[in-house]
Write a protein that holds these residues in place. Structure first.
Motif, PDB file in Angstrom:
ATOM      1  N   GLY A   1     -56.625   9.384  56.157  1.00  0.00           N
ATOM      2  CA  GLY A   1     -56.545  10.839  56.260  1.00  0.00           C
ATOM      3  C   GLY A   1     -57.874  11.476  55.874  1.00  0.00           C
ATOM      4  O   GLY A   1     -58.392  12.351  56.567  1.00  0.00           O
ATOM      5  N   THR A   2     -58.452  10.980  54.791  1.00  0.00           N
ATOM      6  CA  THR A   2     -59.718  11.533  54.310  1.00  0.00           C
ATOM      7  C   THR A   2     -60.846  11.288  55.310  1.00  0.00           C
ATOM      8  O   THR A   2     -61.638  12.183  55.604  1.00  0.00           O
ATOM      9  CB  THR A   2     -60.074  10.902  52.940  1.00  0.00           C
ATOM     10  N   SER A   3     -60.910  10.082  55.862  1.00  0.00           N
ATOM     11  CA  SER A   3     -62.021   9.784  56.764  1.00  0.00           C
ATOM     12  C   SER A   3     -61.903  10.593  58.061  1.00  0.00           C
ATOM     13  O   SER A   3     -62.904  11.076  58.587  1.00  0.00           O
ATOM     14  CB  SER A   3     -62.109   8.283  57.050  1.00  0.00           C
TER      15      SER A   3
ATOM     16  N   LEU B   1     -55.578  21.313  53.171  1.00  0.00           N
ATOM     17  CA  LEU B   1     -55.778  20.121  54.007  1.00  0.00           C
ATOM     18  C   LEU B   1     -55.725  18.849  53.167  1.00  0.00           C
ATOM     19  O   LEU B   1     -55.303  17.790  53.642  1.00  0.00           O
ATOM     20  CB  LEU B   1     -57.109  20.216  54.758  1.00  0.00           C
ATOM     21  N   ASP B   2     -56.133  18.962  51.901  1.00  0.00           N
ATOM     22  CA  ASP B   2     -56.086  17.819  50.990  1.00  0.00           C
ATOM     23  C   ASP B   2     -54.650  17.287  50.886  1.00  0.00           C
ATOM     24  O   ASP B   2     -54.401  16.081  50.829  1.00  0.00           O
ATOM     25  CB  ASP B   2     -56.607  18.263  49.611  1.00  0.00           C
ATOM     26  N   MET B   3     -53.697  18.219  50.867  1.00  0.00           N
ATOM     27  CA  MET B   3     -52.292  17.820  50.731  1.00  0.00           C
ATOM     28  C   MET B   3     -51.878  16.954  51.932  1.00  0.00           C
ATOM     29  O   MET B   3     -51.215  15.934  51.783  1.00  0.00           O
ATOM     30  CB  MET B   3     -51.403  19.062  50.626  1.00  0.00           C
ATOM     31  N   PHE B   4     -52.315  17.373  53.106  1.00  0.00           N
ATOM     32  CA  PHE B   4     -51.940  16.631  54.309  1.00  0.00           C
ATOM     33  C   PHE B   4     -52.679  15.290  54.398  1.00  0.00           C
ATOM     34  O   PHE B   4     -52.113  14.276  54.753  1.00  0.00           O
ATOM     35  CB  PHE B   4     -52.220  17.468  55.567  1.00  0.00           C
ATOM     36  N   ARG B   5     -53.993  15.307  54.087  1.00  0.00           N
ATOM     37  CA  ARG B   5     -54.721  14.052  54.259  1.00  0.00           C
ATOM     38  C   ARG B   5     -54.279  13.020  53.221  1.00  0.00           C
ATOM     39  O   ARG B   5     -54.244  11.821  53.502  1.00  0.00           O
ATOM     40  CB  ARG B   5     -56.239  14.269  54.248  1.00  0.00           C
ATOM     41  N   THR B   6     -53.916  13.493  52.017  1.00  0.00           N
ATOM     42  CA  THR B   6     -53.428  12.546  51.012  1.00  0.00           C
ATOM     43  C   THR B   6     -52.120  11.896  51.489  1.00  0.00           C
ATOM     44  O   THR B   6     -51.926  10.686  51.327  1.00  0.00           O
ATOM     45  CB  THR B   6     -53.199  13.251  49.652  1.00  0.00           C
TER      46      THR B   6
ATOM     47  N   ALA C   1     -61.457  15.037  46.071  1.00  0.00           N
ATOM     48  CA  ALA C   1     -62.556  14.063  46.075  1.00  0.00           C
ATOM     49  C   ALA C   1     -63.191  13.956  47.462  1.00  0.00           C
ATOM     50  O   ALA C   1     -64.396  13.738  47.599  1.00  0.00           O
ATOM     51  CB  ALA C   1     -62.051  12.697  45.630  1.00  0.00           C
ATOM     52  N   GLY C   2     -62.382  14.143  48.495  1.00  0.00           N
ATOM     53  CA  GLY C   2     -62.862  13.969  49.867  1.00  0.00           C
ATOM     54  C   GLY C   2     -63.974  14.924  50.234  1.00  0.00           C
ATOM     55  O   GLY C   2     -64.931  14.556  50.924  1.00  0.00           O
ATOM     56  N   ILE C   3     -63.897  16.161  49.769  1.00  0.00           N
ATOM     57  CA  ILE C   3     -64.912  17.145  50.164  1.00  0.00           C
ATOM     58  C   ILE C   3     -66.236  16.863  49.452  1.00  0.00           C
ATOM     59  O   ILE C   3     -67.316  17.156  49.974  1.00  0.00           O
ATOM     60  CB  ILE C   3     -64.428  18.601  49.907  1.00  0.00           C
TER      61      ILE C   3
ATOM     62  N   MET D   1     -51.334  11.271  54.436  1.00  0.00           N
ATOM     63  CA  MET D   1     -51.680  10.254  55.430  1.00  0.00           C
ATOM     64  C   MET D   1     -52.330   9.037  54.770  1.00  0.00           C
ATOM     65  O   MET D   1     -52.102   7.901  55.195  1.00  0.00           O
ATOM     66  CB  MET D   1     -52.619  10.875  56.468  1.00  0.00           C
ATOM     67  N   ASN D   2     -53.107   9.264  53.724  1.00  0.00           N
ATOM     68  CA  ASN D   2     -53.719   8.129  53.009  1.00  0.00           C
ATOM     69  C   ASN D   2     -52.633   7.182  52.496  1.00  0.00           C
ATOM     70  O   ASN D   2     -52.736   5.951  52.608  1.00  0.00           O
ATOM     71  CB  ASN D   2     -54.541   8.634  51.813  1.00  0.00           C
ATOM     72  N   ILE D   3     -51.603   7.773  51.940  1.00  0.00           N
ATOM     73  CA  ILE D   3     -50.515   6.967  51.376  1.00  0.00           C
ATOM     74  C   ILE D   3     -49.753   6.234  52.480  1.00  0.00           C
ATOM     75  O   ILE D   3     -49.430   5.051  52.365  1.00  0.00           O
ATOM     76  CB  ILE D   3     -49.547   7.895  50.620  1.00  0.00           C
TER      77      ILE D   3
ATOM     78  N   THR E   1     -48.966  16.319  45.084  1.00  0.00           N
ATOM     79  CA  THR E   1     -49.954  16.060  44.042  1.00  0.00           C
ATOM     80  C   THR E   1     -51.383  16.000  44.585  1.00  0.00           C
ATOM     81  O   THR E   1     -52.333  16.095  43.814  1.00  0.00           O
ATOM     82  CB  THR E   1     -49.687  14.709  43.353  1.00  0.00           C
ATOM     83  N   SER E   2     -51.544  15.800  45.892  1.00  0.00           N
ATOM     84  CA  SER E   2     -52.876  15.569  46.497  1.00  0.00           C
ATOM     85  C   SER E   2     -53.608  14.437  45.803  1.00  0.00           C
ATOM     86  O   SER E   2     -54.824  14.471  45.671  1.00  0.00           O
ATOM     87  CB  SER E   2     -53.764  16.809  46.403  1.00  0.00           C
ATOM     88  N   SER E   3     -52.872  13.441  45.348  1.00  0.00           N
ATOM     89  CA  SER E   3     -53.536  12.323  44.684  1.00  0.00           C
ATOM     90  C   SER E   3     -52.875  11.000  45.037  1.00  0.00           C
ATOM     91  O   SER E   3     -51.705  10.766  44.704  1.00  0.00           O
ATOM     92  CB  SER E   3     -53.506  12.531  43.166  1.00  0.00           C
ATOM     93  N   SER E   4     -53.641  10.132  45.716  1.00  0.00           N
ATOM     94  CA  SER E   4     -53.101   8.806  46.064  1.00  0.00           C
ATOM     95  C   SER E   4     -52.823   8.003  44.801  1.00  0.00           C
ATOM     96  O   SER E   4     -51.832   7.285  44.735  1.00  0.00           O
ATOM     97  CB  SER E   4     -54.091   7.987  46.884  1.00  0.00           C
ATOM     98  N   SER E   5     -53.697   8.132  43.804  1.00  0.00           N
ATOM     99  CA  SER E   5     -53.514   7.345  42.580  1.00  0.00           C
ATOM    100  C   SER E   5     -52.246   7.761  41.850  1.00  0.00           C
ATOM    101  O   SER E   5     -51.483   6.918  41.393  1.00  0.00           O
ATOM    102  CB  SER E   5     -54.679   7.537  41.622  1.00  0.00           C
TER     103      SER E   5
HETATM  104  N1  ASP Z   1     -56.938  13.672  47.542  1.00  0.00           N
HETATM  105  C1  ASP Z   1     -57.186  12.520  48.338  1.00  0.00           C
HETATM  106  C2  ASP Z   1     -56.401  11.332  47.826  1.00  0.00           C
HETATM  107  O1  ASP Z   1     -56.085  11.260  46.667  1.00  0.00           O
HETATM  108  C3  ASP Z   1     -58.641  12.210  48.451  1.00  0.00           C
HETATM  109  C4  ASP Z   1     -59.346  13.323  49.169  1.00  0.00           C
HETATM  110  O2  ASP Z   1     -59.718  14.318  48.560  1.00  0.00           O
HETATM  111  O3  ASP Z   1     -59.456  13.242  50.401  1.00  0.00           O
HETATM  112  O4  ASP Z   1     -56.059  10.450  48.570  1.00  0.00           O
END
Ligand code: ASP
Length: 426
Positions: A323-325, A397-402, A368-370, A404-406, A284-288
């Motif tokens: 992941g985003t940072s 990359l968004d898919m991977f960083r999300t 959102a990260g970019i 990691m965020n989770i 989903t590329s979305s933490s929320s």
């Molecule tokens: N898609 C990321 C998230 O939902 C945010 C981002 O774009 O880095 O965690």
């Protein structure tokens, strides 16, 4: 033992692989439009369903969580620990990103023609992130407090305001006699239970949802020109690898150590328990949107107590984005390298500070990260147009960083639970 094909993570993996195959096939054979019109919408419905329950879930679970703590001193102690661990992991993530990008130097290997054609095709990212961070040092706190609770509930990107409303409502309920508060607490408690059931039901459609999401992403990326998309991937290969390597090192080094030392849990066991949520974050590329499943996995499979998970995770989905940072740090230096600019130590330290702030301000939604990367680039005086260089691979990359965020949010919940003596050994 559940047969493998009924296990959620396998269902998601199969959906992802089939979606990838379908997307590639449609791009290669020119039936993109069919995929966009008749497949992609199922992905949108799936992600909408997840977003639909995210806000009621945060509200209900936090109110129930806070009232079950029954003690404001305990609440602020847990809040302090949560924020501290979140900041700690974020700064580590950025540092790892900086070390990786300085060592690998992906920006210097970008072919000159690719650079030119990317910059020429650049259309500015249409959002104004500076609106979010440029209004003074305390603006972050101002934005946490809504003037209208219902406005906060109405805006999916404002999870922190919902967290705030839930917290003060919970605190209010702690202070009134139990007979008076009981009715409302029971309402939230029932709402919470119903939402948990709804998450289960939505997850039954996950294979289809994930298939459609993945097919949609590929078609959007590749369009009718699959060859060009592949070319871009190769040209930005070193940059993408640097981000992925950084994320991997962060997971093993920082999460692995925290889980082992504080949580007394092996990374492997943790990852097995978290697998479905990580895969959903990837899809989903979305933490929320992933929050409902993250909560379910952390509570029921990792062994974090309800009251810690309901408190730590909703906050994490909004402010903690390791992941985003990490990605922002790599991207900023990559762009500088590609444009032939040398960054001083002071500029690299500025990246640590601004990427921390930018990741806090990033909403848990795709892409959102970019947008927030603009802030980092402005702070180190690198031309914002440089974003053109990385836009092509950002969705991937968004898919991977999300993911990691989770994983970072879940790790922190284990750490806080362990410090509070609220980790069940499962
Ligand atoms: N898609 C990321 C998230 O939902 C945010 C981002 O774009 O880095 O965690």
């Amino acid at each position: 033992m559940t047969p493998w094909y009924k296990q959620l993570h396998w269902q998601i993996v199969i959906g992802l692989i089939l979606g990838l195959g379908w997307g590639l096939l449609s791009s290669a054979s020119g039936f993109n439009e069919f995929t966009t019109d008749f497949i992609k919408p199922f992905g949108t419905i799936f992600i909408n369903l997840l977003k639909l329950i995210a806000i009621p879930l945060v509200l209900a679970s936090l109110v129930v969580g806070v009232t079950s703590l029954n003690d404001t001193a305990k609440l602020s102690r847990m809040g302090g620990k949560t924020v501290l661990v979140y900041m700690f992991t974020t700064v580590f993530a950025i540092t790892i990103g900086l070390v990786a990008v300085n060592l690998i130097q992906p920006g210097t290997s970008l072919p000159e023609e690719t650079k030119q054609s990317l910059i020429e095709s650049y259309e500015p990212v249409n959002a104004n992130p500076t609106e979010q961070l440029d209004q003074g040092p305390l603006d972050f706190f101002v934005r946490i407090v809504p003037t209208n609770a219902f406005d906060a509930f109405a805006d999916n990107a404002n999870m922190l305001q919902v967290v705030f409303v839930a917290l003060i409502l919970g605190i209010g309920l702690i202070y009134i006699p139990i007979q008076q508060g009981e009715v409302l607490i029971n309402v939230f408690s029932s709402l919470n239970d119903a939402i948990i059931k709804i998450v289960d039901l939505i997850m039954k459609t996950a294979p289809v949802g994930v298939f459609a999401l993945m097919a949609g992403v590929i078609v959007d990326l590749a369009g009718d020109d699959l060859g060009r998309a592949v070319e871009l991937l190769v040209a930005l290969g070193w940059y993408s690898l640097t981000v992925l390597l950084g994320l991997f090192i962060h997971m093993v080094l920082v999460y692995g150590t925290l889980l082992k030392v504080v949580g007394k849990m092996s990374l492997r066991k943790f990852l097995i328990a978290m697998r479905p949520a990580m895969l959903l974050g990837f899809s989903t590329s979305s933490s929320s949107a992933t929050l409902p499943l993250t909560m379910d996995r952390v509570k029921n499979h990792v062994g974090v107590d309800d009251e810690v998970a309901s408190f730590v995770l909703p906050i994490g989905a909004t402010i903690n984005m390791d992941g985003t940072s990490l990605y922002q740090a790599v991207a900023a230096v990559f762009i500088a390298q590609a444009l032939g600019m040398d960054l001083s130590i002071a500029q690299q330290l500025t990246i640590v500070l601004t990427a921390t702030l930018a990741s806090i301000g990033t909403a848990g939604v795709p892409g959102a990260g970019i947008i927030m990367l603009v802030i980092v680039l402005q702070a180190i005086q690198v031309p914002v147009e440089g974003i053109a260089l990385i836009l092509g691979v950002d969705r991937i990359l968004d898919m991977f960083r999300t993911t990691m965020n989770i994983t970072g949010d879940a790790t922190t919940s284990v750490v806080v639970a362990s410090m509070e003596g609220k980790l069940r050994s499962s």
